[in-house]
Design an enzyme around this catalytic site. Sequence first.
Site, PDB file in Angstrom:
ATOM      1  N   GLY A  20      17.431 -40.779  75.560  1.00 56.19           N
ATOM      2  CA  GLY A  20      16.758 -40.453  76.869  1.00 56.19           C
ATOM      3  C   GLY A  20      15.546 -41.595  77.156  1.00 56.19           C
ATOM      4  O   GLY A  20      15.096 -42.094  76.076  1.00 56.19           O
ATOM      5  N   MET A  21      15.028 -41.331  78.198  1.00 61.99           N
ATOM      6  CA  MET A  21      13.940 -42.376  78.471  1.00 61.99           C
ATOM      7  C   MET A  21      12.478 -42.300  77.535  1.00 61.99           C
ATOM      8  O   MET A  21      12.241 -42.994  77.265  1.00 61.99           O
ATOM      9  CB  MET A  21      13.439 -42.007  80.152  1.00 61.99           C
ATOM     10  N   LEU A  22      12.219 -40.895  77.500  1.00 62.23           N
ATOM     11  CA  LEU A  22      11.041 -40.451  76.427  1.00 62.23           C
ATOM     12  C   LEU A  22      11.706 -40.820  75.060  1.00 62.23           C
ATOM     13  O   LEU A  22      10.815 -41.346  74.357  1.00 62.23           O
ATOM     14  CB  LEU A  22      10.489 -39.185  76.729  1.00 62.23           C
ATOM     15  N   ASP A  46      23.958 -30.832  68.381  1.00 67.44           N
ATOM     16  CA  ASP A  46      24.090 -29.850  69.272  1.00 67.44           C
ATOM     17  C   ASP A  46      23.114 -28.888  69.116  1.00 67.44           C
ATOM     18  O   ASP A  46      22.858 -28.022  68.015  1.00 67.44           O
ATOM     19  CB  ASP A  46      25.311 -29.147  69.473  1.00 67.44           C
ATOM     20  N   ALA A  68      16.551 -31.857  76.871  1.00 69.59           N
ATOM     21  CA  ALA A  68      16.394 -31.036  77.883  1.00 69.59           C
ATOM     22  C   ALA A  68      17.233 -30.872  79.023  1.00 69.59           C
ATOM     23  O   ALA A  68      18.099 -32.136  79.395  1.00 69.59           O
ATOM     24  CB  ALA A  68      14.947 -31.053  78.495  1.00 69.59           C
ATOM     25  N   THR A  70      17.361 -31.095  82.820  1.00 73.36           N
ATOM     26  CA  THR A  70      16.411 -31.698  83.504  1.00 73.36           C
ATOM     27  C   THR A  70      16.852 -31.640  85.104  1.00 73.36           C
ATOM     28  O   THR A  70      16.215 -32.150  86.014  1.00 73.36           O
ATOM     29  CB  THR A  70      15.844 -32.839  83.234  1.00 73.36           C
ATOM     30  N   TYR A 133      14.956 -23.935  86.675  1.00 77.10           N
ATOM     31  CA  TYR A 133      14.462 -24.660  85.523  1.00 77.10           C
ATOM     32  C   TYR A 133      13.093 -24.319  84.994  1.00 77.10           C
ATOM     33  O   TYR A 133      13.087 -24.344  83.715  1.00 77.10           O
ATOM     34  CB  TYR A 133      14.131 -26.204  86.554  1.00 77.10           C
ATOM     35  N   TRP A 158       6.205 -35.741  86.077  1.00 76.40           N
ATOM     36  CA  TRP A 158       6.346 -37.025  86.789  1.00 76.40           C
ATOM     37  C   TRP A 158       6.624 -38.235  86.038  1.00 76.40           C
ATOM     38  O   TRP A 158       5.935 -39.305  85.981  1.00 76.40           O
ATOM     39  CB  TRP A 158       4.959 -37.173  87.788  1.00 76.40           C
TER      40      TRP A 158
END
Length: 291
Positions: A20-22, A46, A68, A70, A133, A158
């Site tokens: 992921g991005m993070l 998993d 997560a 999201t 969420y 954000w």
Amino acid sequence: MNLASNQKIGGKWLVVGSYGMLGQDMVAAARAAGAEVDGVDRDTFDITDFEACLAGVRGYDVVVNCAAWTAVDAAEDEEAAAFAVNATGPQNLGLAAAAAGAWLVHISTDYVFAGDGTEPYAEDAPMAPAGAYGRTKAAGEWAVRANCADHYIVRTAWLYGAGGPCFPKTMARLGAERDVLTVVDDQQGQPTWTRDLADLIVRLVAAGAPAGTYHGTSQGAVTWNGFAKEIMTSAKLPTRVDPVSSATFAAKAPRPAYSVLGHEALRAAEVAPIGDWAARWAAAAADVLAA
């Protein structure tokens, strides 16, 4: 300056959700600071499987959970599936980290709050999520606290970065296609670069900060409309950005009107918060928009 370069850490780190991005920036930041780092993602790890977590975490000193669910709107219809990833998964990782003697860093969200505040939410402010969420993420926080004493819960909001889809990339693409954009001006928050958040996590661990809940967002605040205008400036686009109400968009899940988080816990631990959102965007823009 990359602050992580001045913070040396050791040991073995496992970054869960490393695609992921993070997660991508987290792997890079921990390695740059001297840790031995492995990254895993849902294709090989998993988090909803307790036995897999127990085996997968063994031998690590720090586990960072960037995984997560999201999809905020989809969670309204698929709350059980979101709960499995956002609550059961962190519970499994917490139990596994405790068994392995590892620290667990768990990423949470501003959505655990009601979003109707008027001043920055403190780390110990009551959680009152307005949607599915947020409920599943709040449950994940409780699970981590209950099952792993050595933990950092880091709430963020954000997020944007070079390694995945995000608001600045979308706005720049639309701005290149249109003369006028309409962007909501009644939601306020703190745009946060994933590279800065990864750096903060490294510094938190390096400082030996007390276990607990911290806020990993930029300082200051802006609306989505204001941020979009800054993005147009950074992208050198003449596109006009007009304000519009959130009610204009028929989103299934409620969005927090006020997502500004305070940083007193970081200051108490003598860990510097991330800088002002506008200054950090200025530093990030070229990298993020180029990607």
